[in-house]
Design a protein around this motif. Sequence first.
Motif, PDB file in Angstrom:
ATOM      1  N   GLN A 285      -1.874  -5.491  -7.605  1.00  0.00           N
ATOM      2  CA  GLN A 285      -2.147  -5.899  -6.231  1.00  0.00           C
ATOM      3  C   GLN A 285      -1.286  -5.139  -5.226  1.00  0.00           C
ATOM      4  OE1 GLN A 285      -4.591  -7.752  -5.368  1.00  0.00           O
ATOM      5  NE2 GLN A 285      -5.169  -8.579  -7.356  1.00  0.00           N
ATOM      6  N   THR A 286       0.015  -5.063  -5.501  1.00  0.00           N
ATOM      7  CA  THR A 286       0.927  -4.379  -4.577  1.00  0.00           C
ATOM      8  C   THR A 286       0.650  -2.883  -4.539  1.00  0.00           C
ATOM      9  OG1 THR A 286       2.622  -6.038  -5.109  1.00  0.00           O
ATOM     10  CG2 THR A 286       3.338  -4.081  -3.926  1.00  0.00           C
ATOM     11  N   GLY A 287       0.418  -2.283  -5.726  1.00  0.00           N
ATOM     12  CA  GLY A 287       0.144  -0.850  -5.787  1.00  0.00           C
ATOM     13  C   GLY A 287      -1.098  -0.466  -5.008  1.00  0.00           C
ATOM     14  N   PHE A 288      -2.195  -1.208  -5.199  1.00  0.00           N
ATOM     15  CA  PHE A 288      -3.449  -0.905  -4.503  1.00  0.00           C
ATOM     16  C   PHE A 288      -3.317  -1.164  -3.000  1.00  0.00           C
ATOM     17  CE2 PHE A 288      -5.511  -0.522  -8.569  1.00  0.00           C
ATOM     18  CZ  PHE A 288      -6.646   0.225  -8.318  1.00  0.00           C
ATOM     19  N   THR A 289      -2.622  -2.248  -2.628  1.00  0.00           N
ATOM     20  CA  THR A 289      -2.502  -2.581  -1.208  1.00  0.00           C
ATOM     21  C   THR A 289      -1.715  -1.529  -0.446  1.00  0.00           C
ATOM     22  OG1 THR A 289      -2.600  -4.960  -1.685  1.00  0.00           O
ATOM     23  CG2 THR A 289      -1.688  -4.315   0.436  1.00  0.00           C
ATOM     24  N   PHE A 290      -0.585  -1.086  -1.009  1.00  0.00           N
ATOM     25  CA  PHE A 290       0.268  -0.141  -0.295  1.00  0.00           C
ATOM     26  C   PHE A 290      -0.086   1.318  -0.574  1.00  0.00           C
ATOM     27  CE2 PHE A 290       2.478  -4.062   0.259  1.00  0.00           C
ATOM     28  CZ  PHE A 290       2.996  -3.947   1.546  1.00  0.00           C
ATOM     29  N   SER A 291      -1.242   1.522  -1.192  1.00  0.00           N
ATOM     30  CA  SER A 291      -1.799   2.878  -1.260  1.00  0.00           C
ATOM     31  C   SER A 291      -2.711   3.131  -0.055  1.00  0.00           C
ATOM     32  CB  SER A 291      -2.592   3.072  -2.560  1.00  0.00           C
ATOM     33  OG  SER A 291      -3.730   2.228  -2.569  1.00  0.00           O
ATOM     34  N   LEU A 292      -2.959   2.061   0.730  1.00  0.00           N
ATOM     35  CA  LEU A 292      -3.787   2.172   1.931  1.00  0.00           C
ATOM     36  C   LEU A 292      -2.993   2.800   3.071  1.00  0.00           C
ATOM     37  CD1 LEU A 292      -5.375  -1.415   1.886  1.00  0.00           C
ATOM     38  CD2 LEU A 292      -6.549   0.713   1.303  1.00  0.00           C
ATOM     39  N   SER A 293      -3.706   3.243   4.095  1.00  0.00           N
ATOM     40  CA  SER A 293      -3.066   3.764   5.305  1.00  0.00           C
ATOM     41  C   SER A 293      -3.017   2.658   6.354  1.00  0.00           C
ATOM     42  CB  SER A 293      -3.852   4.952   5.857  1.00  0.00           C
ATOM     43  OG  SER A 293      -3.840   6.021   4.931  1.00  0.00           O
ATOM     44  N   PHE A 294      -1.899   2.590   7.083  1.00  0.00           N
ATOM     45  CA  PHE A 294      -1.735   1.600   8.138  1.00  0.00           C
ATOM     46  C   PHE A 294      -1.408   2.342   9.428  1.00  0.00           C
ATOM     47  CE2 PHE A 294      -1.859  -2.003   5.353  1.00  0.00           C
ATOM     48  CZ  PHE A 294      -1.358  -1.526   4.147  1.00  0.00           C
ATOM     49  N   CYS A 295      -2.228   2.130  10.458  1.00  0.00           N
ATOM     50  CA  CYS A 295      -2.028   2.856  11.700  1.00  0.00           C
ATOM     51  C   CYS A 295      -2.278   1.927  12.889  1.00  0.00           C
ATOM     52  CB  CYS A 295      -2.960   4.064  11.766  1.00  0.00           C
ATOM     53  SG  CYS A 295      -4.654   3.729  11.238  1.00  0.00           S
ATOM     54  N   GLY A 296      -1.817   2.341  14.046  1.00  0.00           N
ATOM     55  CA  GLY A 296      -1.998   1.516  15.237  1.00  0.00           C
ATOM     56  C   GLY A 296      -1.125   0.280  15.191  1.00  0.00           C
ATOM     57  N   HIS A 297      -1.670  -0.844  15.644  1.00  0.00           N
ATOM     58  CA  HIS A 297      -0.931  -2.112  15.643  1.00  0.00           C
ATOM     59  C   HIS A 297      -0.939  -2.708  14.243  1.00  0.00           C
ATOM     60  CE1 HIS A 297      -0.389  -2.272  19.957  1.00  0.00           C
ATOM     61  NE2 HIS A 297      -1.657  -1.935  20.107  1.00  0.00           N
ATOM     62  N   ARG A 298       0.211  -2.744  13.619  1.00  0.00           N
ATOM     63  CA  ARG A 298       0.320  -3.267  12.260  1.00  0.00           C
ATOM     64  C   ARG A 298       0.755  -4.735  12.302  1.00  0.00           C
ATOM     65  NH1 ARG A 298       1.586   1.954  12.427  1.00  0.00           N
ATOM     66  NH2 ARG A 298       3.649   1.470  13.263  1.00  0.00           N
ATOM     67  N   GLU A 299      -0.081  -5.569  12.889  1.00  0.00           N
ATOM     68  CA  GLU A 299       0.221  -7.000  12.994  1.00  0.00           C
ATOM     69  C   GLU A 299      -0.443  -7.756  11.849  1.00  0.00           C
ATOM     70  OE1 GLU A 299      -0.857  -8.458  16.836  1.00  0.00           O
ATOM     71  OE2 GLU A 299       0.935  -7.610  17.805  1.00  0.00           O
ATOM     72  N   ILE A 300       0.374  -8.427  11.057  1.00  0.00           N
ATOM     73  CA  ILE A 300      -0.130  -9.232   9.937  1.00  0.00           C
ATOM     74  C   ILE A 300      -0.277 -10.665  10.431  1.00  0.00           C
ATOM     75  CG2 ILE A 300       0.350 -10.068   7.605  1.00  0.00           C
ATOM     76  CD1 ILE A 300       2.067  -7.561   7.181  1.00  0.00           C
ATOM     77  N   ASN A 301      -1.494 -11.174  10.395  1.00  0.00           N
ATOM     78  CA  ASN A 301      -1.746 -12.520  10.919  1.00  0.00           C
ATOM     79  C   ASN A 301      -1.328 -13.566   9.896  1.00  0.00           C
ATOM     80  OD1 ASN A 301      -2.640 -14.625  12.517  1.00  0.00           O
ATOM     81  ND2 ASN A 301      -4.459 -13.482  13.179  1.00  0.00           N
ATOM     82  N   HIS A 302      -0.035 -13.551   9.590  1.00  0.00           N
ATOM     83  CA  HIS A 302       0.528 -14.469   8.600  1.00  0.00           C
ATOM     84  C   HIS A 302       2.028 -14.533   8.823  1.00  0.00           C
ATOM     85  CE1 HIS A 302      -0.007 -16.967   5.120  1.00  0.00           C
ATOM     86  NE2 HIS A 302      -1.176 -16.438   4.824  1.00  0.00           N
ATOM     87  N   PHE A 303       2.705 -15.502   8.143  1.00  0.00           N
ATOM     88  CA  PHE A 303       4.160 -15.574   8.291  1.00  0.00           C
ATOM     89  C   PHE A 303       4.879 -14.897   7.121  1.00  0.00           C
ATOM     90  CE2 PHE A 303       2.810 -19.479   6.185  1.00  0.00           C
ATOM     91  CZ  PHE A 303       3.704 -19.600   5.133  1.00  0.00           C
TER      92      PHE A 303
END
Length: 303
Positions: A155-173
């Motif tokens: 799960q962590t490997g696949f998730t952080f293989s993605l690209s994150f750009c612009g506003h990186r706001e996670i709608n969670h705590f």
Amino acid sequence: NHTRMSEFILVGFKSHPGSQVLLSVLFSTMYFVTVVGNICMILVIRMEPSLHSPMYFFLENLSTLDICYSSVIAPRAALAFLLGRRSISYTSCASQMFFFSLFGTTEAFFLAVMAYDRFTAICNPLLYQVIMSRRLCVLMVVGSYLSGCINCTIQTGFTFSLSFCGHREINHFFCEVAAVIHTSCSNTLVNELVMLAVCGPIIVGTALVVFVSYGYIIITIMQMPSAESRHKAFSTCSSHMVTICLFFGTVFFMYAQPGAASSPSKSNTLSIFYTVVIPMLNPFIYTLRNREVKGALKKQLKR
């Protein structure tokens, strides 16, 4: 890589500024009760010889797991609510997701293992000590952690293989898998399919073991000749049944209900329940609904 060095902003519950201090106090209190309650449970089990059995070996490991599980989420969330510092680095977010997935998945396997233990004790009492040997118990615990480790690595490997750009706001705590995936500017179809392919069998498989085990347990209990023996058998597994209902009920409501995961307010509220509330309640459930634990606790308090 700029993406690798970027930060995320956790915006869960940010729409209620007046309640930030209250949330911080709530999380801090629940975390304190979780740690104290589970440590007390571990100490009672270790100090009382009558509780040195497979059932309480698993319970001791569950208490240790609950402390770790809650520690991944609650302290950081409490500080974020109190100080208003909601940014989290890329590395810290990945670490939090890894350990959250590890302990959450392991807990599901633990509950399935404990259900099998109760099934063996009630449905095969004469062979219980032979089947549930110390070696098998240790292998079950190690296997649960290994299964959790495989899931969280994927799960962590696949998730952080993605690209994150612009506003990186996670709608969670906290850095929950689905919430982080939704902030990516990459195509997330593969990630969603992987999450379904890996998490689906884990949730369904562990729940199936639990339900089948308790199906046989209930049938066996109903066939017992005396009311006293039925009550005694039921009392040994009633606390575990409550824990199972709380954990799997919340997980199914969170991930199996259409639209539940896509609703930020509902997702945040439910997450509080299974990350902080359930680990806090477990020692009380096992103490209040278990005669052996209550007896051992009274004995230790007298000492």
